[in-house]
Design an enzyme around this catalytic site. Structure first.
Site, mmCIF file in Angstrom:
data_model
loop_
_atom_site.group_PDB
_atom_site.id
_atom_site.type_symbol
_atom_site.label_atom_id
_atom_site.label_comp_id
_atom_site.label_asym_id
_atom_site.label_seq_id
_atom_site.Cartn_x
_atom_site.Cartn_y
_atom_site.Cartn_z
ATOM 1 N N ASN A 86 0.667 0.411 -5.012
ATOM 2 C CA ASN A 86 1.305 -0.898 -5.134
ATOM 3 C C ASN A 86 2.132 -0.978 -6.411
ATOM 4 O OD1 ASN A 86 -0.115 -1.516 -2.816
ATOM 5 N ND2 ASN A 86 -1.797 -2.490 -3.934
ATOM 6 N N HIS B 279 3.720 4.637 -7.505
ATOM 7 C CA HIS B 279 5.091 4.309 -7.124
ATOM 8 C C HIS B 279 5.796 3.436 -8.160
ATOM 9 C CE1 HIS B 279 3.648 5.010 -2.735
ATOM 10 N NE2 HIS B 279 3.989 6.135 -3.339
#
Length: 310
Positions: free
Chosen positions: A140, A157
């Protein structure tokens, strides 16, 4: 010793309608039954046996904080709209695409940045405090684990609360960029539609035509959220760092992820190669179900809030 794989489905208590989303938060959690005691006992046993637990989380964790995901049945972005997320190559090559992205992100930022950790984030932070959780990897970009106080954390990410320059590589705060947007666009406004998973909203293309996007203050380069867009790859050093943390661990728990993206799934493959015990808590099937000795279908907050880090 590797235990026999057990696929478990949580059962609904008669007459009970449960939701782990806080009051007033739009519910993006897919339909799911509530938790039966036997399933909780099996997951509790798995967590108790682990001494250095490696946890990987996904968008299913943050849906309970009001942030939609991409793939959930009925409520994910792909189910609600034909819109698809920004591709890395498109962002880099097209000034118009960047203008459209940042205009939508500008409108969505006040809501996206205000989201708060839910009971699942808080439970995992308690596990870390108690020494149960060795390392947490999240797919997330919403910073909710950081807001919950998680210390041993890799944001695989990236994080939408940071901005990077594609020219000089400088990192700055997204909140500061919001102030620059406001200064450059004092009279600009747009009618927003639904929210998207990564912080922007749906607005019509003609609304963004006059939106102005500032360059990097240091070098004049292109600014991009410090996140891995679709079509890009995770930094190799980050991947190796996570593999090293996995090697130090003795069990893996997946929370709220279908693992459809290879960047996260690769660590389950590595765990399988190491014959590490794997448990999965998620609503719906995942790409790694065949690697799990324990699969529990349920709401992350509802389940983790009652599991003790013994």
């Amino acid at each position: 010793m590797r235990l026999p794989r057990r696929i478990l489905t949580l059962h609904t208590a008669p007459g009970r309608r449960a939701s782990s989303a806080p009051a007033g938060v739009v519910n993006f959690v897919p339909a799911c039954s509530t938790t039966d005691l036997h399933s909780l006992e099996l997951l509790q046993d798995f967590v108790t046996r682990a001494r250095r637990l490696f946890v990987i989380t996904g968008a299913g964790l943050s849906t309970e904080s009001g942030i939609p995901d991409y793939r959930s049945e009925g409520v994910g972005l792909y189910a609600r709209t034909d819109r698809r997320p920004m591709q890395h190559a498109e962002f880099v090559r097209s000034a118009k695409s960047r203008q459209r992205y940042w205009a939508r992100n500008f409108v969505g930022w006040p809501q996206f940045s205000s989201h708060q950790p839910n009971s699942a984030h808080k439970a995992l932070q308690r596990w870390e405090e108690r020494g149960k959780l060795h390392w947490l990897v999240t797919q997330n970009v919403d910073a909710l684990h950081s807001k919950a106080g998680q210390k041993g954390l890799t944001e695989l990410h990236g994080c939408a609360h940071r901005v990077m320059c594609l020219g000089c590589g400088g990192i700055s705060a997204r909140a500061e960029l919001q102030k620059r947007f406001l200064a450059l666009n004092p009279d600009w406004s747009a009618q927003a539609g639904g929210v998207a998973p990564d912080g922007d909203v749906f607005i019509e293309d003609e609304q963004v035509l006059h939106f102005r996007v500032p360059p990097c203050e240091a070098c004049g380069g292109i600014l991009k959220p410090e996140v891995t867009f679709f079509g890009d790859s995770v930094n190799k050093a980050t991947v190796q760092f996570v593999h090293d943390r996995l090697a130090e661990s003795d069990a893996v728990l997946v929370v709220g992820s279908s693992l459809q993206v290879y960047s996260g799934y690769r660590f389950l493959l590595a765990a399988g190669d190491r014959k590490m015990p794997v448990a999965i808590l998620n609503i719906g099937p995942t790409r790694a179900d065949h690697l799990a000795e324990l699969k529990v279908s349920g709401r992350c907050g509802e389940v983790l809030s009652v599991i003790q880090p013994l």
